[in-house]
Design a protein around this motif. Structure first.
Motif, PDB file in Angstrom:
ATOM      1  N   PHE A  87       0.138  25.876  33.844  1.00 14.48           N
ATOM      2  CA  PHE A  87      -0.130  26.008  35.272  1.00 14.48           C
ATOM      3  C   PHE A  87      -1.286  26.972  35.550  1.00 14.48           C
ATOM      4  O   PHE A  87      -1.578  27.257  36.705  1.00 14.48           O
ATOM      5  CB  PHE A  87       1.125  26.493  36.009  1.00 14.48           C
ATOM      6  N   ARG A  88      -1.904  27.481  34.494  1.00 17.77           N
ATOM      7  CA  ARG A  88      -2.998  28.435  34.675  1.00 17.77           C
ATOM      8  C   ARG A  88      -4.322  27.808  34.283  1.00 17.77           C
ATOM      9  O   ARG A  88      -4.434  27.186  33.226  1.00 17.77           O
ATOM     10  CB  ARG A  88      -2.760  29.682  33.825  1.00 17.77           C
ATOM     11  N   GLU A  89      -5.300  27.993  35.134  1.00 20.79           N
ATOM     12  CA  GLU A  89      -6.627  27.474  34.818  1.00 20.79           C
ATOM     13  C   GLU A  89      -7.277  28.295  33.708  1.00 20.79           C
ATOM     14  O   GLU A  89      -7.946  27.761  32.822  1.00 20.79           O
ATOM     15  CB  GLU A  89      -7.510  27.498  36.071  1.00 20.79           C
ATOM     16  N   ARG A  90      -7.061  29.618  33.750  1.00 14.12           N
ATOM     17  CA  ARG A  90      -7.598  30.517  32.732  1.00 14.12           C
ATOM     18  C   ARG A  90      -6.442  31.046  31.891  1.00 14.12           C
ATOM     19  O   ARG A  90      -5.661  31.871  32.344  1.00 14.12           O
ATOM     20  CB  ARG A  90      -8.358  31.674  33.384  1.00 14.12           C
ATOM     21  N   LYS A  91      -6.328  30.546  30.692  1.00 11.57           N
ATOM     22  CA  LYS A  91      -5.208  30.878  29.817  1.00 11.57           C
ATOM     23  C   LYS A  91      -5.595  32.073  28.947  1.00 11.57           C
ATOM     24  O   LYS A  91      -6.471  31.959  28.095  1.00 11.57           O
ATOM     25  CB  LYS A  91      -4.840  29.675  28.956  1.00 11.57           C
ATOM     26  N   THR A  92      -4.931  33.188  29.159  1.00  9.02           N
ATOM     27  CA  THR A  92      -5.277  34.408  28.422  1.00  9.02           C
ATOM     28  C   THR A  92      -4.020  35.038  27.847  1.00  9.02           C
ATOM     29  O   THR A  92      -2.895  34.776  28.289  1.00  9.02           O
ATOM     30  CB  THR A  92      -5.981  35.432  29.327  1.00  9.02           C
ATOM     31  N   ILE A  93      -4.236  35.879  26.851  1.00  8.77           N
ATOM     32  CA  ILE A  93      -3.164  36.688  26.272  1.00  8.77           C
ATOM     33  C   ILE A  93      -3.769  38.035  25.904  1.00  8.77           C
ATOM     34  O   ILE A  93      -4.917  38.114  25.449  1.00  8.77           O
ATOM     35  CB  ILE A  93      -2.535  35.996  25.040  1.00  8.77           C
ATOM     36  N   SER A  94      -3.024  39.102  26.126  1.00  2.81           N
ATOM     37  CA  SER A  94      -3.538  40.437  25.823  1.00  2.81           C
ATOM     38  C   SER A  94      -3.709  40.607  24.319  1.00  2.81           C
ATOM     39  O   SER A  94      -3.114  39.871  23.516  1.00  2.81           O
ATOM     40  CB  SER A  94      -2.584  41.507  26.368  1.00  2.81           C
ATOM     41  N   PHE A  95      -4.525  41.583  23.935  1.00  2.00           N
ATOM     42  CA  PHE A  95      -4.767  41.833  22.516  1.00  2.00           C
ATOM     43  C   PHE A  95      -3.461  42.124  21.789  1.00  2.00           C
ATOM     44  O   PHE A  95      -3.164  41.543  20.738  1.00  2.00           O
ATOM     45  CB  PHE A  95      -5.744  43.003  22.355  1.00  2.00           C
ATOM     46  N   TRP A  96      -2.647  43.029  22.361  1.00  2.00           N
ATOM     47  CA  TRP A  96      -1.402  43.402  21.687  1.00  2.00           C
ATOM     48  C   TRP A  96      -0.358  42.296  21.805  1.00  2.00           C
ATOM     49  O   TRP A  96       0.519  42.174  20.932  1.00  2.00           O
ATOM     50  CB  TRP A  96      -0.874  44.715  22.234  1.00  2.00           C
ATOM     51  N   GLY A  97      -0.435  41.484  22.860  1.00  2.00           N
ATOM     52  CA  GLY A  97       0.428  40.310  22.932  1.00  2.00           C
ATOM     53  C   GLY A  97       0.095  39.328  21.834  1.00  2.00           C
ATOM     54  O   GLY A  97       0.986  38.707  21.233  1.00  2.00           O
ATOM     55  N   CYS A  98      -1.193  39.187  21.547  1.00  2.00           N
ATOM     56  CA  CYS A  98      -1.652  38.326  20.460  1.00  2.00           C
ATOM     57  C   CYS A  98      -1.170  38.852  19.113  1.00  2.00           C
ATOM     58  O   CYS A  98      -0.667  38.094  18.271  1.00  2.00           O
ATOM     59  CB  CYS A  98      -3.179  38.239  20.492  1.00  2.00           C
ATOM     60  N   MET A  99      -1.291  40.163  18.903  1.00  2.00           N
ATOM     61  CA  MET A  99      -0.830  40.760  17.651  1.00  2.00           C
ATOM     62  C   MET A  99       0.686  40.607  17.491  1.00  2.00           C
ATOM     63  O   MET A  99       1.191  40.380  16.380  1.00  2.00           O
ATOM     64  CB  MET A  99      -1.193  42.250  17.605  1.00  2.00           C
ATOM     65  N   ALA A 100       1.418  40.707  18.609  1.00  2.00           N
ATOM     66  CA  ALA A 100       2.875  40.553  18.554  1.00  2.00           C
ATOM     67  C   ALA A 100       3.262  39.129  18.160  1.00  2.00           C
ATOM     68  O   ALA A 100       4.210  38.934  17.384  1.00  2.00           O
ATOM     69  CB  ALA A 100       3.488  40.912  19.910  1.00  2.00           C
ATOM     70  N   GLN A 101       2.529  38.138  18.683  1.00  2.00           N
ATOM     71  CA  GLN A 101       2.799  36.753  18.308  1.00  2.00           C
ATOM     72  C   GLN A 101       2.597  36.538  16.809  1.00  2.00           C
ATOM     73  O   GLN A 101       3.419  35.898  16.144  1.00  2.00           O
ATOM     74  CB  GLN A 101       1.913  35.798  19.101  1.00  2.00           C
ATOM     75  N   ILE A 102       1.502  37.059  16.285  1.00  2.00           N
ATOM     76  CA  ILE A 102       1.226  36.908  14.851  1.00  2.00           C
ATOM     77  C   ILE A 102       2.291  37.616  14.028  1.00  2.00           C
ATOM     78  O   ILE A 102       2.815  37.061  13.042  1.00  2.00           O
ATOM     79  CB  ILE A 102      -0.171  37.476  14.517  1.00  2.00           C
ATOM     80  N   PHE A 103       2.648  38.848  14.428  1.00  2.00           N
ATOM     81  CA  PHE A 103       3.654  39.620  13.692  1.00  2.00           C
ATOM     82  C   PHE A 103       4.992  38.887  13.647  1.00  2.00           C
ATOM     83  O   PHE A 103       5.592  38.719  12.577  1.00  2.00           O
ATOM     84  CB  PHE A 103       3.833  40.993  14.349  1.00  2.00           C
ATOM     85  N   LEU A 104       5.463  38.411  14.799  1.00  2.00           N
ATOM     86  CA  LEU A 104       6.769  37.762  14.866  1.00  2.00           C
ATOM     87  C   LEU A 104       6.766  36.401  14.185  1.00  2.00           C
ATOM     88  O   LEU A 104       7.747  36.021  13.531  1.00  2.00           O
ATOM     89  CB  LEU A 104       7.209  37.629  16.329  1.00  2.00           C
ATOM     90  N   ALA A 105       5.669  35.668  14.322  1.00  2.00           N
ATOM     91  CA  ALA A 105       5.592  34.346  13.699  1.00  2.00           C
ATOM     92  C   ALA A 105       5.692  34.448  12.183  1.00  2.00           C
ATOM     93  O   ALA A 105       6.401  33.661  11.535  1.00  2.00           O
ATOM     94  CB  ALA A 105       4.300  33.644  14.111  1.00  2.00           C
ATOM     95  N   HIS A 106       4.999  35.426  11.605  1.00  2.00           N
ATOM     96  CA  HIS A 106       5.045  35.580  10.147  1.00  2.00           C
ATOM     97  C   HIS A 106       6.348  36.232   9.685  1.00  2.00           C
ATOM     98  O   HIS A 106       6.830  35.938   8.583  1.00  2.00           O
ATOM     99  CB  HIS A 106       3.832  36.381   9.669  1.00  2.00           C
ATOM    100  N   LEU A 107       6.919  37.101  10.500  1.00  2.00           N
ATOM    101  CA  LEU A 107       8.222  37.671  10.180  1.00  2.00           C
ATOM    102  C   LEU A 107       9.286  36.575  10.108  1.00  2.00           C
ATOM    103  O   LEU A 107      10.034  36.469   9.124  1.00  2.00           O
ATOM    104  CB  LEU A 107       8.613  38.710  11.236  1.00  2.00           C
ATOM    105  N   LEU A 108       9.332  35.743  11.140  1.00  2.00           N
ATOM    106  CA  LEU A 108      10.346  34.693  11.206  1.00  2.00           C
ATOM    107  C   LEU A 108      10.050  33.575  10.214  1.00  2.00           C
ATOM    108  O   LEU A 108      10.970  33.021   9.602  1.00  2.00           O
ATOM    109  CB  LEU A 108      10.417  34.141  12.634  1.00  2.00           C
TER     110      LEU A 108
END
Length: 313
Positions: A87-108
């Motif tokens: 629903f967003r025209e400009r899709k963004t994620i914060s730097f630390w939100g991005c790092m959290a996604q990578i951390f959790l994805a590889h953890l799980l």
């Protein structure tokens, strides 16, 4: 694009799946229904295993409940953000939100690799050493195996994040994917990342490939052992292992292509990322529940117990 001293990116821009508004609505409906199905299916498995006394005593279902929990959390790391972004025209994620996604994805992801290997060992003991099954796969071994899977997942993700968070990111900040994934974010660093990309292949790609090979070898050993004992039992063993082989192929196939296959394209990586975080957690409850007579019988007992417990007015 916000920056601090032109050296730190505060947010990344995600390109998503499409720029068409009609397709965005279509994908929203598809992924929203998929996420609801993932939550419902995997929560149902956890509920049935925990409330059915027969399944509680079976090691395979203890491991299956933990696999369902991992699938729920893994899909939650990426899917809700992806659904909102439609629903967003400009899709963004914060730097630390991005790092959290990578951390959790590889953890799980790392934890799920080890858990699938433990489930293969469980099937080996159940089929090849049935008289010693309850002795070998006791409660202490099961709990230790689950703790080991989380420990390996943590060590795996920390080996990735140790060098990731210290990299300089000064632009560009556009990620051609629906969520942050390590290889794509790594390419945005303002430094030479060739050695780091090799480490990603070594840590993630080779780990996935070696785990997949070990699982295939374990399944072959099981089938050969059963075939030598009784050729008629081979079809039963194949039926028992078919669900595990399907899950393993889908899970590790996408990971190997993302992290270890050198010729994969951005469009293919995007498809595989969606497949890894959506399709596999969605198929797990279908494969393990609808094709499993014990699980279906336990669901029926749970339903009958719920109906009987209702007060009559």
């Amino acid at each position: 694009m916000e920056m601090k001293n032109n050296s730190i990116i505060h947010e990344f821009i995600l390109l998503g799946l499409t720029n068409s508004w009609e397709l965005e609505i279509f994908f929203f409906v598809i992924f929203f229904l998929a996420y609801m199905s993932i939550l419902a299916g995997n929560c149902l498995i956890i509920l049935v295993v925990n409330f059915d006394s027969r399944l509680q005593l079976t090691p395979m279902y203890f491991l299956l409940a933990n696999l369902s929990f991992l699938d729920i959390v893994l899909s939650t790391v990426t899917l809700p953000k992806m659904i909102i972004d439609f629903f967003r025209e400009r899709k963004t994620i914060s730097f630390w939100g991005c790092m959290a996604q990578i951390f959790l994805a590889h953890l799980l992801g790392g934890s799920e690799m080890i858990l699938l290997i433990v489930m293969a060992v469980d099937r080996y003991v159940a089929i090849c050493k049935p008289l010693h099954y309850t002795t070998i796969m006791n409660h202490r071994i099961l709990v230790g195996s689950v703790l080991l899977s989380w420990t390996v997942g943590f060590v795996h993700t920390m080996s990735q994040m140790a060098f990731m968070v210290s990299l300089p990111f000064c632009g560009p900040n556009v990620i051609d994917d629906v969520f942050c994934d390590l290889p794509l974010v790594l390419k945005l660093a303002c430094t030479d990342t060739y050695v780091l990309e090799l480490l990603v292949v070594a840590f993630s790609g080779l780990l996935s490939l070696i785990s997949f090979i070990l699982l295939l070898v374990s399944y072959i050993v099981i089938l050969v052992t059963v075939w030598h004992r009784s050729s008629s039992g081979l079809s039963k063993a194949l039926s028992t292992l078919s669900a595990h082989i399907t899950v393993v192929t889908l899970f590790f196939g996408s990971l190997i292509l993302i992290y270890a296959w050198p010729v994969s394209s951005y469009s293919l990586d995007k498809f595989l990322s969606v497949f890894y975080s959506v399709v596999t957690p969605l198929l797990n409850p279908i494969i393990y529940s609808l094709r499993n007579q014990e699980m279906k019988a336990a669901m029926l007992r749970l339903r009958n117990r719920h109906i009987c417990s209702k007060p009559n007015f």
